[in-house]
Design a protein around this motif. Structure first.
Motif, PDB file in Angstrom:
ATOM      1  N   ALA A  23       0.675  -1.025  -0.037  1.00  0.00           N
ATOM      2  CA  ALA A  23      -0.131   0.106  -0.026  1.00  0.00           C
ATOM      3  C   ALA A  23       0.836   1.343   0.169  1.00  0.00           C
ATOM      4  O   ALA A  23       0.684   2.283  -0.611  1.00  0.00           O
ATOM      5  CB  ALA A  23      -1.018  -0.085   1.185  1.00  0.00           C
ATOM      6  N   GLU A  24       1.914   1.307   0.624  1.00  0.00           N
ATOM      7  CA  GLU A  24       2.700   2.694   0.956  1.00  0.00           C
ATOM      8  C   GLU A  24       4.215   2.289   0.602  1.00  0.00           C
ATOM      9  O   GLU A  24       4.750   3.406   0.738  1.00  0.00           O
ATOM     10  CB  GLU A  24       2.397   2.939   2.495  1.00  0.00           C
ATOM     11  N   GLY A  25       4.677   1.130   0.296  1.00  0.00           N
ATOM     12  CA  GLY A  25       6.150   1.344  -0.117  1.00  0.00           C
ATOM     13  C   GLY A  25       7.108   0.756   0.978  1.00  0.00           C
ATOM     14  O   GLY A  25       6.629   0.910   2.439  1.00  0.00           O
ATOM     15  N   ALA A  26       8.142   0.579   0.768  1.00  0.00           N
ATOM     16  CA  ALA A  26       9.081  -0.097   1.678  1.00  0.00           C
ATOM     17  C   ALA A  26       9.495   0.996   2.689  1.00  0.00           C
ATOM     18  O   ALA A  26       9.694   0.471   3.962  1.00  0.00           O
ATOM     19  CB  ALA A  26      10.434  -0.715   1.071  1.00  0.00           C
ATOM     20  N   TYR A 107       9.235  -5.388  -4.131  1.00  0.00           N
ATOM     21  CA  TYR A 107      10.617  -5.620  -5.057  1.00  0.00           C
ATOM     22  C   TYR A 107      11.710  -4.928  -4.636  1.00  0.00           C
ATOM     23  O   TYR A 107      12.889  -5.485  -4.341  1.00  0.00           O
ATOM     24  CB  TYR A 107      10.258  -5.240  -6.410  1.00  0.00           C
ATOM     25  N   GLU A 108      11.395  -3.623  -4.014  1.00  0.00           N
ATOM     26  CA  GLU A 108      12.550  -2.658  -3.394  1.00  0.00           C
ATOM     27  C   GLU A 108      13.131  -3.488  -2.245  1.00  0.00           C
ATOM     28  O   GLU A 108      14.378  -3.580  -2.024  1.00  0.00           O
ATOM     29  CB  GLU A 108      12.002  -1.425  -3.027  1.00  0.00           C
ATOM     30  N   LEU A 109      11.991  -3.971  -1.532  1.00  0.00           N
ATOM     31  CA  LEU A 109      12.315  -4.453  -0.150  1.00  0.00           C
ATOM     32  C   LEU A 109      13.332  -5.879  -0.199  1.00  0.00           C
ATOM     33  O   LEU A 109      14.324  -6.008   0.275  1.00  0.00           O
ATOM     34  CB  LEU A 109      11.097  -4.782   0.600  1.00  0.00           C
ATOM     35  N   MET A 110      12.877  -6.509  -1.077  1.00  0.00           N
ATOM     36  CA  MET A 110      13.350  -8.006  -1.451  1.00  0.00           C
ATOM     37  C   MET A 110      14.931  -7.977  -2.018  1.00  0.00           C
ATOM     38  O   MET A 110      15.802  -8.614  -1.381  1.00  0.00           O
ATOM     39  CB  MET A 110      12.858  -8.755  -2.598  1.00  0.00           C
ATOM     40  N   PHE A 111      15.294  -6.777  -2.560  1.00  0.00           N
ATOM     41  CA  PHE A 111      16.774  -6.536  -2.975  1.00  0.00           C
ATOM     42  C   PHE A 111      17.494  -5.525  -2.243  1.00  0.00           C
ATOM     43  O   PHE A 111      18.451  -4.891  -2.883  1.00  0.00           O
ATOM     44  CB  PHE A 111      16.717  -6.277  -4.514  1.00  0.00           C
ATOM     45  N   ARG A 112      16.868  -5.086  -1.036  1.00  0.00           N
ATOM     46  CA  ARG A 112      17.741  -4.196  -0.188  1.00  0.00           C
ATOM     47  C   ARG A 112      19.109  -4.975   0.156  1.00  0.00           C
ATOM     48  O   ARG A 112      19.107  -5.996   0.596  1.00  0.00           O
ATOM     49  CB  ARG A 112      16.951  -3.794   0.989  1.00  0.00           C
ATOM     50  N   HIS A 113      20.077  -4.174   0.081  1.00  0.00           N
ATOM     51  CA  HIS A 113      21.327  -4.592   0.462  1.00  0.00           C
ATOM     52  C   HIS A 113      21.605  -5.047   1.881  1.00  0.00           C
ATOM     53  O   HIS A 113      22.086  -6.310   2.230  1.00  0.00           O
ATOM     54  CB  HIS A 113      22.606  -3.608  -0.023  1.00  0.00           C
TER      55      HIS A 113
END
Length: 202
Positions: A23-26, A107-113
């Protein structure tokens, strides 16, 4: 508190985080907000997830599971199932891009370093089976004679290209550079670059 109740609350916290990231992003994934949405005290997440990173990793894990489930469903046997490794790679690539562009926050969360480097995501169990599938399809789809590269290397390069398209398309950069609002030509170019022109597969 019973073990079943504890497992249920842990799952409720993860589900609340998944809903929040969609809903609101990582950037919205604070412990306090996740707890609020799960209907528990703001200190409750610490009982099940020692650190914020542990909870974020559990949420990201759900993203990898969803992506794998989408790929499995798209490749499942049936009247509309793709035939041949090139067709299957085409489907896999489309599912990956659809997920990346439709689930931007996840998707952004899954590839956070910080999550990837922490080792908490269990990538061997979550993402490597999907990559192994990609490598197997690449091995079958490459024309003969092909370049002397291991299928895993070609698969990694293909994945890197898809990841780059997803990121740059999401930012709006590729539309400007390629002067198109259609991602299809880019997908075709990536597959042809790594596998050769369609029709050359065995």
């Amino acid at each position: 508190m019973t073990e079943e109740t504890e497992a249920g609350l842990r799952g409720r916290l993860i589900d609340a985080g998944v809903e929040l990231v969609h809903a609101e992003g990582a950037q919205a994934l604070s412990l306090r907000e996740i707890a609020r949405r799960a209907g528990v005290s703001h200190g409750a997440p610490r009982r099940y997830f020692p650190t914020h990173l542990d909870l974020l990793s559990a949420i990201a894990h759900e993203g990898f599971v969803e992506l794998a489930d989408r790929v499995t469903a798209a490749l499942a046997a049936g009247p509309d199932a793709p035939e041949g490794p090139r067709a299957e790679l085409d489907v896999l690539a489309r599912v990956y891009l659809d997920f990346a562009l439709g689930r931007r926050g996840m998707y952004e969360l899954m590839f956070r370093h910080d999550l990837l480097e922490s080792g908490r995501l269990g990538l061997r169990e979550t993402s490597l089976p999907l990559f192994d599938l990609l490598a197997r399809l690449v091995a079958r789809a490459r024309p003969e004679p092909g370049p002397a590269l291991e299928p895993a290397v070609v698969a990694a390069a293909l994945w890197a290209n898809l990841h780059g398209i997803a990121q740059l398309w999401g930012w709006g950069s590729l539309q400007l550079a390629a002067r198109t609002d259609d991602v299809e030509p880019l997908l075709r170019a990536v597959l042809d670059a790594h596998l050769g022109p369609e029709g050359g597969a065995r």
